[in-house]
Design an enzyme around this catalytic site. Structure first.
Site, mmCIF file in Angstrom:
data_model
loop_
_atom_site.group_PDB
_atom_site.id
_atom_site.type_symbol
_atom_site.label_atom_id
_atom_site.label_comp_id
_atom_site.label_asym_id
_atom_site.label_seq_id
_atom_site.Cartn_x
_atom_site.Cartn_y
_atom_site.Cartn_z
ATOM 1 N N SER A 90 -5.289 -10.671 -12.588
ATOM 2 C CA SER A 90 -5.915 -9.723 -13.519
ATOM 3 C C SER A 90 -4.862 -8.879 -14.234
ATOM 4 O O SER A 90 -4.986 -8.590 -15.423
ATOM 5 C CB SER A 90 -6.906 -8.827 -12.786
ATOM 6 O OG SER A 90 -6.261 -8.138 -11.740
ATOM 7 N N ASP B 8 1.727 -3.566 -9.714
ATOM 8 C CA ASP B 8 1.525 -4.902 -10.275
ATOM 9 C C ASP B 8 1.790 -4.927 -11.776
ATOM 10 O O ASP B 8 2.375 -5.877 -12.304
ATOM 11 C CB ASP B 8 0.097 -5.374 -9.990
ATOM 12 C CG ASP B 8 -0.233 -5.321 -8.508
ATOM 13 O OD1 ASP B 8 0.705 -5.402 -7.694
ATOM 14 O OD2 ASP B 8 -1.415 -5.183 -8.167
ATOM 15 N N ASP C 217 2.472 2.112 -3.213
ATOM 16 C CA ASP C 217 2.614 2.643 -4.578
ATOM 17 C C ASP C 217 1.749 3.877 -4.812
ATOM 18 O O ASP C 217 2.173 4.834 -5.441
ATOM 19 C CB ASP C 217 2.405 1.564 -5.660
ATOM 20 C CG ASP C 217 1.059 0.864 -5.629
ATOM 21 O OD1 ASP C 217 0.284 1.048 -4.660
ATOM 22 O OD2 ASP C 217 0.774 0.110 -6.587
ATOM 23 N N HIS D 289 0.839 -1.213 0.000
ATOM 24 C CA HIS D 289 0.000 0.000 0.000
ATOM 25 C C HIS D 289 0.869 1.256 0.000
ATOM 26 O O HIS D 289 0.504 2.273 0.588
ATOM 27 C CB HIS D 289 -0.992 -0.004 1.179
ATOM 28 C CG HIS D 289 -2.097 -1.003 0.968
ATOM 29 N ND1 HIS D 289 -3.247 -0.711 0.284
ATOM 30 C CD2 HIS D 289 -2.188 -2.308 1.308
ATOM 31 C CE1 HIS D 289 -4.024 -1.788 0.228
ATOM 32 N NE2 HIS D 289 -3.393 -2.766 0.835
ATOM 33 N N TYR E 220 -10.387 -1.384 -0.526
ATOM 34 C CA TYR E 220 -9.128 -0.840 -1.058
ATOM 35 C C TYR E 220 -9.295 0.661 -1.344
ATOM 36 O O TYR E 220 -8.464 1.486 -0.965
ATOM 37 C CB TYR E 220 -8.752 -1.609 -2.332
ATOM 38 C CG TYR E 220 -7.470 -1.157 -2.996
ATOM 39 C CD1 TYR E 220 -6.258 -1.754 -2.660
ATOM 40 C CD2 TYR E 220 -7.463 -0.157 -3.971
ATOM 41 C CE1 TYR E 220 -5.071 -1.354 -3.278
ATOM 42 C CE2 TYR E 220 -6.293 0.249 -4.583
ATOM 43 C CZ TYR E 220 -5.107 -0.359 -4.233
ATOM 44 O OH TYR E 220 -3.929 0.047 -4.846
ATOM 45 N N GLY F 106 -4.683 -12.908 -4.836
ATOM 46 C CA GLY F 106 -3.840 -11.750 -4.531
ATOM 47 C C GLY F 106 -2.485 -11.829 -5.219
ATOM 48 O O GLY F 106 -1.522 -11.199 -4.788
ATOM 49 N N LEU F 107 -2.400 -12.602 -6.301
ATOM 50 C CA LEU F 107 -1.133 -12.742 -7.033
ATOM 51 C C LEU F 107 -1.205 -12.042 -8.389
ATOM 52 O O LEU F 107 -0.428 -12.321 -9.293
ATOM 53 C CB LEU F 107 -0.790 -14.232 -7.210
ATOM 54 C CG LEU F 107 -0.666 -15.012 -5.889
ATOM 55 C CD1 LEU F 107 -0.401 -16.493 -6.169
ATOM 56 C CD2 LEU F 107 0.439 -14.449 -4.999
HETATM 57 C C1 GLA Z 1 -2.993 -4.129 -5.166
HETATM 58 C C2 GLA Z 1 -2.831 -2.971 -6.157
HETATM 59 C C3 GLA Z 1 -1.425 -2.379 -6.092
HETATM 60 C C4 GLA Z 1 -0.994 -2.077 -4.661
HETATM 61 C C5 GLA Z 1 -1.292 -3.263 -3.751
HETATM 62 C C6 GLA Z 1 -1.027 -2.944 -2.309
HETATM 63 O O1 GLA Z 1 -2.190 -5.209 -5.551
HETATM 64 O O2 GLA Z 1 -3.085 -3.421 -7.470
HETATM 65 O O3 GLA Z 1 -1.362 -1.231 -6.907
HETATM 66 O O4 GLA Z 1 -1.600 -0.903 -4.205
HETATM 67 O O5 GLA Z 1 -2.631 -3.715 -3.860
HETATM 68 O O6 GLA Z 1 0.341 -2.759 -2.104
#
Ligand code: GLA
Length: 377
Positions: free
Chosen positions: A126, A170, A36, A34, A222, A122-123
């Protein structure tokens, strides 16, 4: 000479112009969560799990996309607009839309998608899909756009077409990944610096514990964290929250904003220490930083969940040097840096802990730092 005609994963003839395969990896963020969208550094790796897109040019201005995982193929006009395509195909339509609205001439395409990046773990499944489509479109359309430009287009696709306000970590990880390297990303300068990730040579393995707990960034939590961070930065008069001073953060009147900001500022310092530990192969220190990051995400940023906390505690209890949730949180996966000889015990400890809490069994597997998106055939 006789040649096999190329087919896609569902056996469709793909001998159309330019037919080929492109692949893009998922990612694991080592540390810097969290940050970026708060202007702080992040340290992800691209992983050896990828989404592959078989693509060929069409003679009309339409895009047809089929997937191994989703039954219904989807067709839409190249001139698509946000709202027209929903569900998983929105990530594909979003890339087409973002590149077109950036002034690029996107051709009609037949696409077929397959993936071994688990969905909802969470990997970044998408983003792997978006980036695989993006590199395919770049090659087939001969677009003059570099990886940073594609990452920005993928972020726009996600923010403005799919409607999730993610940062850019990501997409950059999936496009710029390097085998054996982590990526130190400055999301403000859009600068990516490889840092050798040499734990394998020191008999360590990075385990992913996919908790199978529901993970969706689209459900609003988020976005709420982003709003809280913006409010904290503005209360502090800081241009980026990551750049704020800890004593000023501690003086914030609002307790929630104070906790969110504390995470962002302390996590920024942890990334800097983690880069030094990674480069110096100081694994005990690196592991400690992973665990501290988790505690901060759990207690101050409040984006963990019972399954993630359990996975982290079980992994560390069974001998991992450190563990933390990775990615946006609210479910998804944890990572654990583990001596190779203890990998099976760590996996077993996670499974046993989950069973004793009546949670569905987690999926535990190793990942390695892998190369970014490219043409593969
Ligand atoms: C998701 C978002 C990223 C980043 C993370 C948390 O993966 O796509 O941009 O904010 O959460 O670090």
């Amino acid at each position: 000479m006789w040649q096999m005609r190329p087919t896609d994963v569902v056996g469709r003839d793909l001998s159309g112009a330019g037919a080929g395969r492109w692949a893009a990896p998922g990612r694991v963020n080592l540390i810097g969560e969290h940050l970026d969208y708060n202007g702080g550094p992040v340290l992800p790796i691209a992983i050896d799990r990828r989404t592959t897109v078989t693509a060929a040019l069409r003679t009309d201005d339409r895009v047809a996309v089929a997937s191994e995982s989703f039954e219904e193929p989807v067709t839409f006009a190249v001139a698509t607009e946000p709202g027209e395509v929903t569900g998983w195909a929105a990530y594909v339509a979003g890339i087409v839309w973002a590149l077109r609205s950036g002034g690029y001439d996107v051709p009609g395409l037949d696409l077929t998608v397959s993936s071994d990046v688990p969905i909802g773990a969470g990997l970044s499944s998408s983003h792997a899909l978006e980036c695989a489509v993006a590199v395919a479109v770049r090659d087939l359309g001969s677009l003059d756009v570099d990886d940073i430009g594609l990452a920005l287009a993928a972020q726009r696709a996600e923010n403005d077409y799919v409607g999730v306000p993610t940062g850019i970590m990501d997409q950059l990880a999936s496009l710029c990944g390097r085998e054996g390297q982590a990526l130190l990303i400055d999301p403000v300068a859009l600068a990516v610096r490889p840092v050798a990730a040499g734990w394998t040579a020191d008999d360590l393995v990075l385990l992913v514990v996919d908790t199978r707990a529901h993970h969706s960034l689209a459900d609003g939590a988020y976005a709420q964290r982003r709003r809280e961070c913006t409010a904290a930065a503005s209360a502090l008069g800081a241009s980026t929250l990551a750049g704020a001073a800890l004593d000023e953060v501690d003086a914030l009147a609002d307790a929630t904003l104070r906790r969110r900001a504390r995470h962002v500022v302390t996590e920024t310092a942890r990334v800097q220490s983690a880069v030094a530990a990674l480069a110096g192969r100081e694994w005990i220190r690196f592991g400690e930083l992973l665990s501290q990051s988790h505690a901060s995400l759990r207690d101050e940023f409040e984006v963990s969940c019972a399954e993630l906390d359990l996975a982290v505690d079980a992994a560390v209890g069974a001998g991992a040097l450190g563990a933390r949730m990775t990615g946006g949180g609210f479910g998804g996966s944890a990572i654990a840096l583990t001596p190779v000889g203890l990998a099976e015990s760590v996996a077993e400890a996670c499974r046993t802990a989950f069973a004793s809490h009546d949670f569905a069994p987690p999926s535990v597997f190793p990942v390695e730092p892998a190369a970014g998106a490219s043409r593969v055939a």
